[in-house]
Design an enzyme around this catalytic site. Structure first.
Site, PDB file in Angstrom:
ATOM      1  CG  ASP A 163      21.911  50.613  -5.451  1.00 56.28           C
ATOM      2  OD1 ASP A 163      22.569  49.706  -5.990  1.00 56.28           O
ATOM      3  OD2 ASP A 163      21.015  50.393  -4.616  1.00 56.28           O
ATOM      4  CE1 TYR A 210      16.042  46.045  -3.808  1.00 55.88           C
ATOM      5  CE2 TYR A 210      16.546  43.977  -4.927  1.00 55.88           C
ATOM      6  CZ  TYR A 210      15.637  44.949  -4.556  1.00 55.88           C
ATOM      7  OH  TYR A 210      14.323  44.833  -4.935  1.00 55.88           O
ATOM      8  CG  HIS A 211      24.776  45.980  -5.594  1.00 61.01           C
ATOM      9  ND1 HIS A 211      25.062  45.590  -6.893  1.00 61.01           N
ATOM     10  CD2 HIS A 211      24.403  44.854  -4.945  1.00 61.01           C
ATOM     11  CE1 HIS A 211      24.866  44.292  -7.019  1.00 61.01           C
ATOM     12  NE2 HIS A 211      24.456  43.820  -5.854  1.00 61.01           N
ATOM     13  N   PRO A 212      23.665  49.708  -2.458  1.00 57.59           N
ATOM     14  CG  PRO A 212      22.414  50.075  -0.505  1.00 57.59           C
ATOM     15  CD  PRO A 212      22.631  49.070  -1.604  1.00 57.59           C
TER      16      PRO A 212
END
Length: 538
Positions: free
Chosen positions: A293, A472-474
């Site tokens: 992330d 919030y970019h897993p």
């Protein structure tokens, strides 16, 4: 009806695209399974409504991590959307694809067919560009509407102008020739309303008789016989039932839930499954590994001027109280904001020396973000968020050993690699360099975080250990590839060892893209659906 040709698990950025493409053939029966509700709240469609969506368990899974050992053992929020549209129903709507080297890098890792020249036509096919940008990079006839922001705050334009003092030009198209520079972000909106994967791809076709949408339905585990997936166990209103598939099950649960379902179904590392008391159907040790992330930092400044958004006596009458009327009557005003209105990409000294692509991304918010972690602070200011675009640290998603097979242990393992630490320290310094531009002189105020007393690299790193979070970019927990830790085949997106089980979501990315991940996830779904149709429905 409980038997379908295809069962799609998860109605997020990916699942809605797959459901659209497969159900376009009236002879194909499709079931789309979603744990959340229909997401038809006005707070989902109104851009500014995201303020009340994060942490709202009606729309957000509100996962948390295990204590992060390199970040003072802090537990961090992992917000993921739970509604039709998934995380595209609660995100900031920024439309970024990543750059050429991201996808060429996937190809170099053994993912043939996923280089930039392969994926660009897919992005263009899906896009309905409302801005009139270059046809070399953009499409105009797709379902996914991309537009300028309706009423961007003027402080965002100050940020863009300030970039020039830091060697960052204005960039009007981060999806074009180069990502470098600052600009006002283009967004997935249509006339001031959110465009999620649901509104773009499913809402217009949800009355197709061959498409069944099951909301408030939790996927438990897969029903497996040998190398075949026969169906899916789900729970709805406390009652479990079996859904059967004639052809395939397609996991679109995202980076957290797709590996959870695989592990709960006995697909994963056989030794770890044994310790959990789960029979191993297929030894695929990469399931749940390779979690990545964008780790993110904040510089936030107070200002006495009311140019930015914020609640104060100066803004109550001109902006705050009229906001609903301005929005519903003309799609103007503060309710149109996505909060991170401007941003861009830069090279730290680490990237400049290596002559590489930008290694940090900025998200600029024309409002004061609390240095105390509060959701609301009285007054005005502005904030710059800076993230590491290509982290080297890797984490994992594991099943919790509690017998439920439903709960997960999320460990980003942030800052495990020293280069990630150095990059974010340099990123904070670059953000400060922009804010020091004379363009901000008329808005100048006290830097509340990190604070003027935090200056040395060691002090900045200590600040980051105590405050850095996820953007919030897993991605990455079911990565595609050809090595021993790969989970899906790049040519088919089938889970290795399985004949009719595929994964099509952000979890298959072998490495993070440079930027926001919603659009790349939709592209993956478009390509995956085409693979299914090519195999079964020529």
């Amino acid at each position: 009806m409980t038997t379908f040709d295809y069962i799609i698990v998860g109605a997020g950025s990916a699942g809605c695209v797959v459901a659209n493409r497969l159900s376009a053939n009236p002879n194909i029966s499709v079931c789309l399974v979603e744990a959340g509700g229909n997401g038809k709240s006005p707070w989902v469609s109104i851009p500014a409504g995201i303020f009340g969506l994060y942490g709202n368990k009606k729309y957000d899974y509100s996962f948390v991590t295990v204590p992060q050992k390199n970040l003072c053992n802090r537990v961090m929020d992992v917000n993921r959307g739970k509604a039709l549209g998934g995380s595209s129903a609660i995100n900031s709507m920024v439309y970024i694809r990543g750059n050429r080297n991201d996808y060429d890098g996937w190809s170099a890792l053994g993912c043939d067919g996923w280089c930039y020249d392969d994926v660009l036509p897919v992005f263009k096919k899906m896009e309905a560009n409302q801005i009139g940008q270059s046809a070399e990079y953009h499409g105009f006839d797709g379902e996914l509407q991309v537009s300028k922001q309706q009423d961007a705050n003027k402080v965002g334009k100050v940020f863009v102008a300030a970039g020039k003092a830091a060697g960052l030009p204005e960039n009007t198209d981060f999806n074009g020739v180069s990502q470098l520079g600052l600009g006002i972000y283009n967004v997935k909106q249509d006339r001031g309303q959110r465009v999620s994967s649901y509104t773009a791809f499913v809402k217009p076709i949800e009355n197709r008789t061959n498409l069944t949408i099951m909301t408030h339905t939790q996927a438990l585990d897969l029903i497996i016989s040998g190398n075949k997936t026969e169906g899916l166990m789900v729970e709805r209103a406390g009652v479990q039932q079996q859904l059967s598939c004639n052809k395939e099950v397609i996991l679109c649960g995202g980076t957290i839930l797709s590996p959870r379902i695989l592990l709960a179904s006995g697909i994963g590392n056989k030794e770890e499954l044994r310790q959990l008391g789960i029979d191993c159907h297929h030894h695929v040790p990469g399931v749940g590994e390779n979690l990545q992330d964008h780790i993110d930092s904040m510089v936030t400044v107070r200002s006495s001027k009311a140019d930015s958004m914020g609640v104060s006596f100066k803004t109550l009458l001109p902006h705050v109280l009229p906001a609903p009327f301005k929005y519903f009557l003309g799609r103007k005003g503060w309710w149109t904001t996505n909060y991170v209105e401007a941003g861009g990409f830069a090279k730290t000294t680490l990237a400049i020396d290596a002559d590489t692509d930008p290694d940090i991304q900025f998200h600029f918010a024309p409002l004061y973000r609390s240095h105390r972690g509060k959701k609301f602070e009285w007054g005005h200011g502005y904030s710059v968020f800076t993230c590491v675009l290509r982290p080297i640290s890797r984490g994992s998603v594991k099943l919790a050993n509690d017998g439920s097979k439903r709960n997960v242990l999320i460990d980003y393992n942030f800052f495990a690699h020293e280069q990630d630490q150095q990059t974010l320290v340099e990123g904070v310094k670059k953000a400060r360099e922009i804010l020091a531009s004379p363009e901000f002189d008329h808005l100048r105020g006290e830097e509340m975080a990190p604070g003027e007393e935090v200056q040395t690299d060691a002090q900045i790193l200590d600040y980051l250990r105590h405050t850095a979070t996820t953007v919030y970019h897993p991605v990455g927990t079911c990565k595609m590839g050809t090595d021993s830790m790969s989970v899906v085949d790049p040519a088919t997106l089938k889970v290795i060892g399985m004949d009719n089980l595929r994964v099509m979501d952000a979890s298959i990315m072998p490495c993070l893209t440079s930027g926001n991940t919603s659009a790349p996830t939709m592209m993956i779904a478009e390509r995956g659906a085409a693979m299914v149709l090519a195999e079964h429905h020529r």
